[in-house]
Design a protein around this motif. Structure first.
Motif, PDB file in Angstrom:
ATOM      1  N   SER A   1       3.400  18.837 -12.059  1.00 41.18           N
ATOM      2  CA  SER A   1       2.468  19.495 -12.970  1.00 41.18           C
ATOM      3  C   SER A   1       2.169  20.935 -12.555  1.00 41.18           C
ATOM      4  CB  SER A   1       1.156  18.705 -13.038  1.00 41.18           C
ATOM      5  OG  SER A   1       1.373  17.394 -13.523  1.00 41.18           O
ATOM      6  N   PHE A   2       2.606  21.328 -11.358  1.00 36.49           N
ATOM      7  CA  PHE A   2       2.323  22.668 -10.840  1.00 36.49           C
ATOM      8  C   PHE A   2       3.580  23.531 -10.895  1.00 36.49           C
ATOM      9  CE2 PHE A   2      -0.897  19.948  -9.183  1.00 36.49           C
ATOM     10  CZ  PHE A   2      -2.042  20.726  -9.079  1.00 36.49           C
ATOM     11  N   ASP A   3       3.377  24.835 -11.021  1.00 40.30           N
ATOM     12  CA  ASP A   3       4.540  25.719 -11.007  1.00 40.30           C
ATOM     13  C   ASP A   3       5.041  25.868  -9.577  1.00 40.30           C
ATOM     14  OD1 ASP A   3       2.904  27.649  -9.718  1.00 40.30           O
ATOM     15  OD2 ASP A   3       2.423  28.638 -11.613  1.00 40.30           O
ATOM     16  N   GLU A   4       6.178  26.527  -9.444  1.00 39.76           N
ATOM     17  CA  GLU A   4       6.833  26.617  -8.140  1.00 39.76           C
ATOM     18  C   GLU A   4       5.960  27.315  -7.109  1.00 39.76           C
ATOM     19  OE1 GLU A   4      11.131  28.103  -6.259  1.00 39.76           O
ATOM     20  OE2 GLU A   4      10.771  28.112  -8.432  1.00 39.76           O
ATOM     21  N   ALA A   5       5.250  28.361  -7.521  1.00 40.84           N
ATOM     22  CA  ALA A   5       4.391  29.086  -6.585  1.00 40.84           C
ATOM     23  C   ALA A   5       3.258  28.203  -6.076  1.00 40.84           C
ATOM     24  CB  ALA A   5       3.833  30.339  -7.259  1.00 40.84           C
ATOM     25  N   ALA A   6       2.658  27.418  -6.974  1.00 38.81           N
ATOM     26  CA  ALA A   6       1.578  26.529  -6.567  1.00 38.81           C
ATOM     27  C   ALA A   6       2.094  25.442  -5.634  1.00 38.81           C
ATOM     28  CB  ALA A   6       0.912  25.915  -7.793  1.00 38.81           C
ATOM     29  N   ARG A   7       3.266  24.891  -5.959  1.00 35.78           N
ATOM     30  CA  ARG A   7       3.844  23.869  -5.081  1.00 35.78           C
ATOM     31  C   ARG A   7       4.106  24.435  -3.687  1.00 35.78           C
ATOM     32  NH1 ARG A   7       6.933  22.144  -9.830  1.00 35.78           N
ATOM     33  NH2 ARG A   7       8.783  23.242  -9.040  1.00 35.78           N
TER      34      ARG A   7
END
Length: 340
Positions: A310-316
């Motif tokens: 559910s999170f974008d790559e930066a958040a992950r």
């Protein structure tokens, strides 16, 4: 080498598990994905066994509980989360009863537990279940209706050992049809048949009867805790048994009501008292907004989906290192406990 870890799940590794494994491998941890059902798995080959995505355990809960015992049969503690946490997480009637005793079932600003009662064929004191032989759900609801918090309420019926809404239904008694798909709804006659099937299922642990919480129709908050601290959260779309992961939305922490986050942390702190400091390395706490405060739907410690998709790559990229930190910290504690 920082140790060896088996990530136990299904035959094919889960998305979130792959992200975690990549991070741990970059820190010199030897990581293997293992199917908990594999006869070739040797727990003693690993410093720790991380139970992560064993969503098929409901098909053989006794086999899974036996597998947990086998993981530590040599006397060395290596399970993450700890074995008692996992056992009670499988047999939900145990931890839900203990939570209700601690936090109560009355909807209040500081938080509460969904009112729940548990039934098995003969009743098991160890599992906090009441006997269901010779009775029906209609008989049970007649007794529950003597309490104001249950009177006339719609109900949720599901197995004690469950996953992904399997055999989960709403029993409509209020006359106000919930905003859910028709196949999830039963009248009391249909519910009697479903209840009988659940409590008589071979190898089953019985049925849960709960008050239906209409707050679910506004969405469900899923909050992930790693190493005892809040990590991240998502909002599931409105609706009962909403399992479409593509509709889940990553939450900014500022979007989470402070009372809800505070209640979730209180549950994590309670777990540390019940099971021991460090025993719960990863947990997902699912809550809804009640009329007066947050209400717990699920405290998932066995195979919680951490919802990293559910999170974008930066958040992950900001979440996963903390995830690995929590696993490594627990591995270090386990080595210390074993004298390693």
């Amino acid at each position: 080498m920082s140790g060896s870890l088996a990530i136990a799940g299904r035959e094919f590794p889960w998305f979130d598990d792959r992200l975690l494994a990549d991070e741990l491998t970059s820190r010199s941890v030897e990581v293997d994905f293992v199917d908990w059902r594999s006869p070739d798995f040797e727990p003693a080959d690993y410093d720790a066994v991380y139970v992560s995505s064993t969503w098929n355990l409901r098909q053989d809960p006794d086999g899974f509980l036996d597998w947990l015992a086998r993981c530590e049969a040599d006397g060395r503690q290596r399970l993450i989360n700890d074995a008692p946490v996992l056992r009670e997480g499988v047999i939900k009637s145990i931890y839900l009863t203990a939570m209700a005793e601690r936090f109560g079932e009355d909807d209040k600003p500081e938080g509460s537990i969904t009112p729940s009662r548990f039934y098995s064929l003969m009743g098991e004191a160890e599992h906090n279940t009441r006997p269901a032989a010779g009775t029906s759900l209609s008989d049970i609801t007649a007794g529950l209706d003597e309490s104001p918090e249950w009177q006339g309420r719609d109900l949720v019926l599901k197995p004690i050992v469950s996953a992904d809404g399997h055999d989960t239904y709403i029993v409509v008694r209020s006359g106000a049809l919930p905003a859910v798909r028709p196949e999830h709804v039963l009248d009391l006659t249909g519910a009697d048949e479903a209840f009988e099937g659940i409590v008589q299922a071979p190898g089953g642990y019985g049925a849960i009867v709960q008050c239906y919480q209409r707050g679910i129709e506004a969405g469900e908050y899923s909050l992930v805790f790693l190493g005892g601290a809040f990590s991240h959260g998502i909002l599931k779309p409105p609706g009962f048994r909403s399992s479409d992961t593509s509709q889940r939305r990553a939450l900014d922490p500022a979007e989470i009501p402070p009372a809800m986050l505070g209640f979730a942390q209180a549950i994590i702190d309670w777990a540390a008292t019940r099971y021991g400091e460090g025993a719960v390395t990863r947990a997902r706490i699912d809550l809804i907004k009640g009329e007066h405060g947050p209400v717990l739907c699920e405290f998932e410690c066995v195979e919680p989906n951490t919802n990293l998709r559910s999170f974008d790559e930066a958040a992950r990229a900001s979440i996963v290192p903390g995830y690995a930190d929590a696993i490594l910290a627990r591995m270090a504690q386990l080595r210390h406990h074993s004298g390693g």
